[in-house]
Design a protein around this motif. Structure first.
Motif, PDB file in Angstrom:
ATOM      1  N   GLU A 152       0.805   3.959  -2.837  1.00  0.00           N
ATOM      2  CA  GLU A 152       0.380   5.271  -2.591  1.00  0.00           C
ATOM      3  C   GLU A 152       1.678   6.340  -3.199  1.00  0.00           C
ATOM      4  O   GLU A 152       1.220   7.580  -3.719  1.00  0.00           O
ATOM      5  CB  GLU A 152       0.318   5.490  -1.211  1.00  0.00           C
ATOM      6  N   ARG A 177      -7.164   0.366   1.419  1.00  0.00           N
ATOM      7  CA  ARG A 177      -6.098   0.380   2.657  1.00  0.00           C
ATOM      8  C   ARG A 177      -7.054   0.277   3.748  1.00  0.00           C
ATOM      9  O   ARG A 177      -7.044  -0.544   4.639  1.00  0.00           O
ATOM     10  CB  ARG A 177      -5.375   1.328   2.745  1.00  0.00           C
ATOM     11  N   VAL A 180      -6.916   4.236  -3.312  1.00  0.00           N
ATOM     12  CA  VAL A 180      -5.985   3.330  -2.615  1.00  0.00           C
ATOM     13  C   VAL A 180      -6.253   3.538  -1.088  1.00  0.00           C
ATOM     14  O   VAL A 180      -6.210   2.476  -0.264  1.00  0.00           O
ATOM     15  CB  VAL A 180      -4.464   3.744  -3.008  1.00  0.00           C
ATOM     16  N   PHE A 186       0.666  -1.108   0.000  1.00  0.00           N
ATOM     17  CA  PHE A 186       0.000   0.137  -0.033  1.00  0.00           C
ATOM     18  C   PHE A 186       0.859   1.219   0.027  1.00  0.00           C
ATOM     19  O   PHE A 186       0.498   2.528  -0.526  1.00  0.00           O
ATOM     20  CB  PHE A 186      -0.819   0.017   1.219  1.00  0.00           C
TER      21      PHE A 186
END
Length: 139
Positions: free
Chosen positions: A38, A53, A49, A34
């Motif tokens: 990002e 998450r 995103v 993640f």
């Protein structure tokens, strides 16, 4: 039986610590993709995103919460089992104690009966004197 309760509590603590450690490691490992996503993502896609998450972390938290709940239920089950074993042990000890008391009373009764039936010591002395007189007369 108190040792069983202690073992049960220690086992539950070990499992809980293992769950916590696994959760920490899983979150560390899961956060890496993640973080990279990002960094690579453009400003327009950033929201999606982040949303992904948050959703993933929510599922993860739910899973580990269920594991903790299961561990707690196991602990309650084990505590009930330990309580039953302790109760049975106490009842068994009481039964053994009662049986021992009964045996002791029977032994005392038998001892009194034997003492009542013993011949008097006087008769034994009389037999010895008769035997000594016979030995002296034959000599």
């Amino acid at each position: 039986m108190g040792k069983l309760k202690t073992y049960q509590e220690q086992l539950q603590e070990i499992v809980d610590k293992g769950i916590n450690a696994a959760e920490e490691q899983q979150k560390k490992l899961a956060s890496k993709p993640f973080e990279y996503a990002e960094k690579l993502e453009t400003g327009a896609r950033e929201y999606s995103v982040e949303s992904l998450r948050n959703r993933y972390n929510g599922y993860s938290d739910g899973l580990f919460g269920q594991l903790r709940n299961l561990n707690s239920r196991f602990g309650n089950f084990a505590a009930d089992l330990v309580a039953k074993l302790e109760k049975e042990a106490v009842e068994g000890a009481d039964t053994v104690s009662e049986a021992a008391d009964d045996v002791s009373e029977a032994a005392q009764d038998a001892n009194k009966s034997v003492e009542a039936k013993k011949p008097a010591a006087r008769k034994t002395t009389a037999k010895k004197k008769t035997a000594e007189k016979n030995a002296t007369a034959s000599a």
